[in-house]
Design a protein around this motif. Structure first.
Motif: not given
Ligand code: SF4
Length: 317
Positions: A284, A287, A292, A299
């Protein structure tokens, strides 16, 4: 030739725009360069490279100030509609910026934004716009020239001890923030004097973190921008989330250990060489969200104190 640069609005982006300004200066040594910037970032540009800084407090004042200067050309670094509108409203004859965001009609040089460009470091993204004015020299890492008052201010508070800087906040959003208790544990394990920094909105967080680290100095919310840069410059290592102060550390040459969660390790890491990113490559990520969207923040959760301490020790030994 008078060239105005419309600066980005965030501290980190502003630091990452400095290499473009430097390259522009080299391309046009006789031109008068101005920077139209939010007032909060004016000192940063004063400590970098520009003949004239035009700070503004709102869009209308930006238009007025930019119009009065009678600039020949403007380079619009942010991709927003509002920044193009400011320059268009200021009636600057040549207006160079990336196309998109419904603003191309306000630009005389609407530069295509190739997908590959969006996947390069932000420094290259800004620098690419210079091609509208000729062939720019390759970008160099950002550099700040600290004024003597800021250097003296930091020396007065920190003396000649060896410090590590801790930056536990993240103005942009919670998802970028590693956990305060893990910053505290990291600082304890490194057994160095710690100085905690952050912006005004992070004063409480800074006080809490500094209060848990023996002998720590809390300067979160207690510096202006150049004092912050001078404090970071006195640190042997700067441990941080992916934030504006991380880029300031890059611009003053302090080694960096940066914890990266949802942000992009390709487009916005420090531009210089002296850094280590600590991150987990999840399906993910990145992002780029403020919170989140999956609700678990894996993460960041999966980055342990051991990981960060190990990265720090490489710079401290
Ligand atoms: S905040 Fe971190 S764990 Fe959550 S979706 Fe985004 S990358 Fe993934």
């Amino acid at each position: 030739m008078k060239i105005l640069v419309k600066a980005p609005n965030w501290l980190g982006d502003a630091v990452m725009s400095l290499p473009a300004l430097q390259a522009l200066r080299e391309m046009q040594p006789d031109a008068r360069l101005g920077v139209l910037t939010r007032r909060a970032l004016a000192d940063l540009y004063r400590a970098a490279i520009a003949d004239e800084i035009l700070p503004y407090d709102g869009a209308l004042s930006a238009v007025k100030i930019a119009r009065e200067g009678r600039w020949d050309a403007a380079l619009i670094l942010p991709r927003s509609f509002a920044s193009a509108l400011m320059i268009f409203g200021a009636r600057i004859p040549r207006r160079i910026g990336y196309r998109g965001e419904g603003r191309s009609f306000m630009l005389t040089d609407a530069i295509p934004r190739a997908r590959s460009l969006l996947r390069t470091h932000r420094v290259h993204y800004y620098h690419h716009l210079l091609k509208a004015l000729g062939e720019p020299p390759a970008p160099k890492p950002p550099r700040l020239r600290l004024p003597p008052e800021a250097v003296a201010w930091a020396l007065d508070r920190m003396g000649d001890a060896e410090w590590i800087g801790i930056n536990p906040g993240a103005t942009y959003g919670k998802a970028k923030q590693w956990y305060p208790e893990r910053f505290i544990e990291t600082a304890r394990r490194l057994k160095r004097r710690a100085v905690v920094v952050g912006g005004p909105a992070e004063a409480d967080l800074g006080a809490r973190v500094a209060g848990e680290i023996e002998g720590a100095l809390n300067l979160a919310g207690r510096t202006d921008l150049l004092q912050l840069a001078a404090v970071i410059a006195r640190c042997r290592l700067f441990i941080t989330n992916d934030t504006g102060p991380m880029h300031v550390a890059d611009a003053v040459g302090t080694p960096i250990v940066a914890v990266f969660g949802p942000t992009d390790p390709v487009t916005t890491p420090p531009f210089g060489e002296r850094h280590t990113l600590v991150r987990r490559d999840l399906e993910c990520s990145p992002c780029l969200k403020r919170e989140c969207p999956l609700g678990h923040h894996e993460c960041m959760k999966r980055i342990g104190v051991d990981d960060v301490v190990r990265a720090c020790e490489r710079w401290l030994t």
